[in-house]
Motif scaffolding. Structure first.
Motif, PDB file in Angstrom:
ATOM      1  N   SER A  41     -62.161 -92.825 -11.760  1.00 25.52           N
ATOM      2  CA  SER A  41     -62.944 -94.022 -11.492  1.00 25.52           C
ATOM      3  C   SER A  41     -64.435 -93.705 -11.465  1.00 25.52           C
ATOM      4  O   SER A  41     -65.264 -94.554 -11.767  1.00 25.52           O
ATOM      5  CB  SER A  41     -62.501 -94.688 -10.186  1.00 25.52           C
ATOM      6  N   ILE A  42     -64.790 -92.459 -11.111  1.00 27.81           N
ATOM      7  CA  ILE A  42     -66.205 -92.063 -11.162  1.00 27.81           C
ATOM      8  C   ILE A  42     -66.647 -91.920 -12.607  1.00 27.81           C
ATOM      9  O   ILE A  42     -67.679 -92.463 -13.022  1.00 27.81           O
ATOM     10  CB  ILE A  42     -66.420 -90.737 -10.388  1.00 27.81           C
ATOM     11  N   VAL A  43     -65.871 -91.177 -13.376  1.00 30.50           N
ATOM     12  CA  VAL A  43     -66.229 -90.895 -14.766  1.00 30.50           C
ATOM     13  C   VAL A  43     -66.271 -92.188 -15.586  1.00 30.50           C
ATOM     14  O   VAL A  43     -67.103 -92.338 -16.494  1.00 30.50           O
ATOM     15  CB  VAL A  43     -65.223 -89.880 -15.354  1.00 30.50           C
ATOM     16  N   THR A  45     -67.393 -94.986 -14.855  1.00 30.94           N
ATOM     17  CA  THR A  45     -68.608 -95.790 -14.722  1.00 30.94           C
ATOM     18  C   THR A  45     -69.648 -95.405 -15.767  1.00 30.94           C
ATOM     19  O   THR A  45     -70.599 -96.144 -15.997  1.00 30.94           O
ATOM     20  CB  THR A  45     -69.242 -95.629 -13.322  1.00 30.94           C
ATOM     21  N   GLU A  46     -69.489 -94.233 -16.365  1.00 34.47           N
ATOM     22  CA  GLU A  46     -70.442 -93.769 -17.382  1.00 34.47           C
ATOM     23  C   GLU A  46     -70.175 -94.519 -18.696  1.00 34.47           C
ATOM     24  O   GLU A  46     -69.101 -94.343 -19.291  1.00 34.47           O
ATOM     25  CB  GLU A  46     -70.282 -92.264 -17.572  1.00 34.47           C
ATOM     26  N   PRO A  47     -71.132 -95.346 -19.154  1.00 39.12           N
ATOM     27  CA  PRO A  47     -70.877 -96.168 -20.349  1.00 39.12           C
ATOM     28  C   PRO A  47     -70.441 -95.350 -21.566  1.00 39.12           C
ATOM     29  O   PRO A  47     -69.531 -95.737 -22.287  1.00 39.12           O
ATOM     30  CB  PRO A  47     -72.226 -96.846 -20.594  1.00 39.12           C
ATOM     31  N   GLU A  48     -71.067 -94.186 -21.794  1.00 44.37           N
ATOM     32  CA  GLU A  48     -70.736 -93.375 -22.971  1.00 44.37           C
ATOM     33  C   GLU A  48     -69.272 -92.936 -22.958  1.00 44.37           C
ATOM     34  O   GLU A  48     -68.590 -92.955 -23.985  1.00 44.37           O
ATOM     35  CB  GLU A  48     -71.632 -92.136 -23.030  1.00 44.37           C
ATOM     36  N   ARG A 124     -66.440-103.829 -10.828  1.00 49.27           N
ATOM     37  CA  ARG A 124     -67.478-102.920 -10.425  1.00 49.27           C
ATOM     38  C   ARG A 124     -67.402-102.611  -8.933  1.00 49.27           C
ATOM     39  O   ARG A 124     -67.527-101.468  -8.512  1.00 49.27           O
ATOM     40  CB  ARG A 124     -68.826-103.540 -10.746  1.00 49.27           C
ATOM     41  N   LEU A 125     -67.235-103.651  -8.155  1.00 44.34           N
ATOM     42  CA  LEU A 125     -67.137-103.467  -6.715  1.00 44.34           C
ATOM     43  C   LEU A 125     -65.855-102.709  -6.365  1.00 44.34           C
ATOM     44  O   LEU A 125     -65.843-101.828  -5.506  1.00 44.34           O
ATOM     45  CB  LEU A 125     -67.145-104.829  -6.016  1.00 44.34           C
ATOM     46  N   ARG A 127     -64.270-100.585  -8.095  1.00 43.79           N
ATOM     47  CA  ARG A 127     -64.365 -99.157  -8.391  1.00 43.79           C
ATOM     48  C   ARG A 127     -64.911 -98.387  -7.212  1.00 43.79           C
ATOM     49  O   ARG A 127     -64.458 -97.291  -6.906  1.00 43.79           O
ATOM     50  CB  ARG A 127     -65.295 -98.955  -9.591  1.00 43.79           C
ATOM     51  N   LEU A 128     -65.918 -98.952  -6.560  1.00 44.69           N
ATOM     52  CA  LEU A 128     -66.501 -98.280  -5.405  1.00 44.69           C
ATOM     53  C   LEU A 128     -65.458 -98.125  -4.301  1.00 44.69           C
ATOM     54  O   LEU A 128     -65.351 -97.083  -3.660  1.00 44.69           O
ATOM     55  CB  LEU A 128     -67.689 -99.080  -4.878  1.00 44.69           C
ATOM     56  N   LEU A 131     -63.185 -95.156  -3.796  1.00 42.30           N
ATOM     57  CA  LEU A 131     -63.574 -93.945  -3.081  1.00 42.30           C
ATOM     58  C   LEU A 131     -62.814 -93.848  -1.754  1.00 42.30           C
ATOM     59  O   LEU A 131     -62.729 -92.783  -1.154  1.00 42.30           O
ATOM     60  CB  LEU A 131     -65.076 -93.931  -2.819  1.00 42.30           C
TER      61      LEU A 131
ATOM     62  N   PHE C 167     -67.631 -86.039  -0.211  1.00 42.09           N
ATOM     63  CA  PHE C 167     -67.435 -87.472  -0.028  1.00 42.09           C
ATOM     64  C   PHE C 167     -68.788 -88.171   0.097  1.00 42.09           C
ATOM     65  O   PHE C 167     -69.035 -89.198  -0.528  1.00 42.09           O
ATOM     66  CB  PHE C 167     -66.590 -87.730   1.218  1.00 42.09           C
ATOM     67  N   ALA C 174     -72.385 -93.683  -5.453  1.00 40.43           N
ATOM     68  CA  ALA C 174     -71.794 -94.990  -5.696  1.00 40.43           C
ATOM     69  C   ALA C 174     -72.682 -96.100  -5.135  1.00 40.43           C
ATOM     70  O   ALA C 174     -72.883 -97.145  -5.779  1.00 40.43           O
ATOM     71  CB  ALA C 174     -70.402 -95.055  -5.073  1.00 40.43           C
ATOM     72  N   TYR C 177     -75.602 -96.498  -7.411  1.00 38.71           N
ATOM     73  CA  TYR C 177     -75.130 -97.037  -8.692  1.00 38.71           C
ATOM     74  C   TYR C 177     -74.992 -98.557  -8.577  1.00 38.71           C
ATOM     75  O   TYR C 177     -75.422 -99.304  -9.461  1.00 38.71           O
ATOM     76  CB  TYR C 177     -73.798 -96.374  -9.053  1.00 38.71           C
ATOM     77  N   LEU C 178     -74.445 -99.024  -7.455  1.00 42.56           N
ATOM     78  CA  LEU C 178     -74.301-100.468  -7.251  1.00 42.56           C
ATOM     79  C   LEU C 178     -75.653-101.142  -7.056  1.00 42.56           C
ATOM     80  O   LEU C 178     -75.902-102.233  -7.571  1.00 42.56           O
ATOM     81  CB  LEU C 178     -73.418-100.735  -6.031  1.00 42.56           C
ATOM     82  N   GLY C 189     -77.240 -95.672 -13.945  1.00 44.02           N
ATOM     83  CA  GLY C 189     -76.324 -96.498 -14.729  1.00 44.02           C
ATOM     84  C   GLY C 189     -74.850 -96.124 -14.603  1.00 44.02           C
ATOM     85  O   GLY C 189     -73.984 -96.849 -15.105  1.00 44.02           O
ATOM     86  N   SER C 190     -74.547 -94.994 -13.980  1.00 38.85           N
ATOM     87  CA  SER C 190     -73.151 -94.613 -13.752  1.00 38.85           C
ATOM     88  C   SER C 190     -73.121 -93.677 -12.552  1.00 38.85           C
ATOM     89  O   SER C 190     -74.156 -93.101 -12.179  1.00 38.85           O
ATOM     90  CB  SER C 190     -72.569 -93.916 -14.976  1.00 38.85           C
ATOM     91  N   ILE C 191     -71.935 -93.518 -11.953  1.00 40.66           N
ATOM     92  CA  ILE C 191     -71.874 -92.650 -10.772  1.00 40.66           C
ATOM     93  C   ILE C 191     -72.231 -91.204 -11.123  1.00 40.66           C
ATOM     94  O   ILE C 191     -72.981 -90.570 -10.390  1.00 40.66           O
ATOM     95  CB  ILE C 191     -70.500 -92.776 -10.072  1.00 40.66           C
ATOM     96  N   PRO C 192     -71.751 -90.646 -12.260  1.00 39.66           N
ATOM     97  CA  PRO C 192     -72.185 -89.288 -12.587  1.00 39.66           C
ATOM     98  C   PRO C 192     -73.704 -89.159 -12.695  1.00 39.66           C
ATOM     99  O   PRO C 192     -74.284 -88.173 -12.252  1.00 39.66           O
ATOM    100  CB  PRO C 192     -71.503 -89.015 -13.929  1.00 39.66           C
ATOM    101  N   ARG C 193     -74.357 -90.192 -13.294  1.00 37.43           N
ATOM    102  CA  ARG C 193     -75.825 -90.127 -13.360  1.00 37.43           C
ATOM    103  C   ARG C 193     -76.436 -90.207 -11.964  1.00 37.43           C
ATOM    104  O   ARG C 193     -77.389 -89.489 -11.654  1.00 37.43           O
ATOM    105  CB  ARG C 193     -76.355 -91.292 -14.216  1.00 37.43           C
TER     106      ARG C 193
END
Lengths: 256, 256, 256, 256
Positions: A41-43, A45-48, A124-125, A127-128, A131, C167, C174, C177-178, C189-193
């Motif tokens: 779910s973290i990964v 969120t990355e658009p690419e 989107r919500l 996904r958070l 966690l 955590f 997160a 990101y939101l 733009g994403s959680i990894p970023r």
């Protein structure tokens, strides 16, 4: 007498079937699934990554959903094995309404909901909220109970140090509002605005997006920084000490 | 014999009427009023909020002013209930001249003055002084006395570590003044200017508005940073230890 | 009976020939050569120095290669002096396959290889591997064994605190990101970023290349920073305490 | 028998004439003069102040020069009162060659020299040396001896932790040199250049003038930051603990 399937399942799910302090095989699998689901779910969120592996990630979601549904069902089914007083239905209800039971339900809902209603904002919500799954890992460790108790023991110290830290954060913000409010109105034009500077400085993060430019502002910022850094670090220091105590107590009890 | 109204008021105001370590109802209300008043004066510095809710905030000020006036009057009225030697007038005077009595008066003046004389410059300074209200919260806690005593006990350590930290701050500033004074005269052109760098670096804030650019400056800054960060953190570490001791001693006394 | 040359060589190489806790002359020389070799390989990465002193640095590499080859040969030759059970060949093989023996071999290969095959890409990677030489210094100190043992003793605390820190890092990422994902898509733009922001903030490094710009983002970042800095510092605090314990235990044993 | 003028002067200069742990009047005056002289030499580096108050600052220098000359002469004159073995001349020579005697001389020379030879370059360097005056304050406190002893006691821990910190700084620099050397050659183009990043990051200063921009660089920087901050802070933590021990031991001895 050989234990029934329900008994064996409950022992596997309850974490420590043999009583040797090791996780059961089922719990190890659950840990792996939880970590994998959170990572996904973290990964995602990355658009690419979403655009390239969206289909695979979606497929994995179904696997995770199945795992969590199976686990939740199994926990409700085996709840009567819990050696507490009460009828089977009562024990099941108690599990469902327990904090960990509610987290299980929330995680399940959050995993299944986006499949049923693929609305963007909701997803989107949601996904958070996934966690929260990490909180499920807390089931496998009694350390968090020790920690909560240790923090409760030091609530008085925490109250005083948080008061002091809050006062210093406000005082620092007020000092720079007076010193630089006219020169940099967008950054220090009010105490709430200056609080951003105050927090980022006294936690020693220091991004540099907001910093004093006048000599008076620099003198005040220097005084606030030198005086305040220790005070703002105190609540976290007390938390760390409480945690360390909780760990030692836990180990002491384990040895007995 | 039932206690008189003045006796009961004094007990309520003095913080611990039943002697069970809990705040009285009146004191809880005062804490709420103080926190609300401080929050208001902080929020009111934000121009956007001031322009939109200015009338409401002003109305609240009258409420706060009334509360503080009432409290101050009640404290003077009930001062003779204090079980000390002396006449009623003497006890009242002693309260008025005590540190907390003066803070009460200052907070009252600072709350009422801007209503009488709405001068801009005065208002702005007065708003800052309202942070003094937070000091009133100190009345409800004996922790600050313990803290003051603990700091006094370690004045020797504080004197030595503050000396060392000051020396290092000056030494770092002098080193970068020599290394980069000619290259970045506006930032390192004098030791007082370089002190801003030195303080922001050795507290590890590191805004980035001032940093060395020559190889020699970077080498010197590296040495100063590696050697100095621990030393500059020492006074605050000692303060934290003193505070922690004070808290433990306080709890020990409470248990006895 | 006078000791043979091989015996004396082995005593010199094994670190403590007289048993008084001091390094032997040969080991002192090896420390100097290792530090010099590492310094050379670091300095040689700087293009300006490479272009000016490239020939000299290359010549030094031959000296270092000779030293390491000689040392490695001597260690294999003297391995049978080790007072363990087994034939001479077995002891030699055991040394070659021991962790320190493998590091010796790796350092030797890494030093000699770029001379034989001066390929650019290989050289660059090989240079980094030369930092392994520093691990050879570990041979001269038993402190690292103590440290490893102390960390193992606290693996439970480390597991819990690293979980909490992870955590919090994820939760902070997160949250921002939101809050700022739409405003600064390249940064949040994403959680990894957003994790990059989260790590740089919660370690209090705070470069300032990524920071929230909206009021909501600033409020969230403030909460994350104030709550999280202590938690993220906890694993390193536990490591430091473990290390301190290991050192004291080591000294206690030395005194006995 | 009343003490002679030389005896009384020596007692006043030696710091503790009555033996009650308080500074003598003469020493208090010296502390004031030293702090004033250091403040002057710092303030005088600021061009704006120099151009406006240059004449006054210069006049003050003559006052300071006279004070230090007088103090130095008095110390040489009263040296024979020192209750050690040896002739008067021997005691005087011993004072002149003692570390504090040499600092006295250096401070005196540095104060007088710029008056005799007003050369610009010399002046600038000399000003820095005036910070040595602060070392004179060390005479009035035995704390620095305790500190030196405590650091010596922990030299082993310091050696190990400084080795680990150095290794981590080098490893971090090498990692980012490999990851970003090609992308940002001016910042990460060699390990020495990357060391600036490594030091500023692992001390958590984080100016932001140098930070990774590629995903690989950010991942490596995250790992280095999370793993390394605790290790780099360890030597300073050990120093702080040593200092704290020294202070407690000092107080214990004072009580006896």
């Amino acid at each position: 007498m050989t234990p029934s399937l329900r008994q064996r399942t409950w022992l596997q799910l309850s974490g420590d079937p043999v009583g040797d302090g090791r996780l059961s095989l089922v719990n190890w699998l659950l840990v792996v699934v939880i970590v994998a689901a959170v990572t996904c779910s973290i990964v995602a969120t990355e658009p690419e990554i979403e655009s390239r592996f969206g289909v695979q990630l979606n497929a994995l979601e179904y696997v995770f959903g199945a795992c969590f549904a199976l686990e939740y069902a199994a926990r409700i089914w085996t709840a009567p094995e819990n050696p507490e007083a009460g009828s089977a239905g009562r024990k099941r209800l108690r599990f469902i309404l327990s904090p960990l039971g509610l987290v299980d339900l929330a995680v399940l809902v959050v995993t299944l909901l986006p499949m049923l209603m693929p609305g963007v904002a909701v997803l989107r919500l949601a996904r958070l909220l996934r966690l929260l799954m990490l909180a499920k890992l807390g089931r496998f460790s009694s350390a968090f109970h020790d920690l909560a108790r240790a923090i409760h023991d030091r609530r008085y110290e925490l109250y005083v140090t948080i008061s002091l830290a809050t006062f210093l954060l406000l005082f620092g913000a007020a000092a720079l509002y007076l010193a630089e409010g006219d020169v940099q109105p967008d950054k220090f034009g009010s105490i709430p605005r200056a609080l951003w500077w105050s927090i980022i400085t006294l936690t020693t993060v220091g991004y540099g997006d907001v910093s004093p430019i006048t000599p008076l502002g620099k003198v005040m910022a220097s005084i606030v920084a030198l005086a305040g850094i220790g005070l703002v670090a105190m609540p976290t220091g007390i938390m760390a000490a409480a945690f360390s105590d909780a760990m030692q107590r836990h180990r002491g009890e384990e040895k007995d």
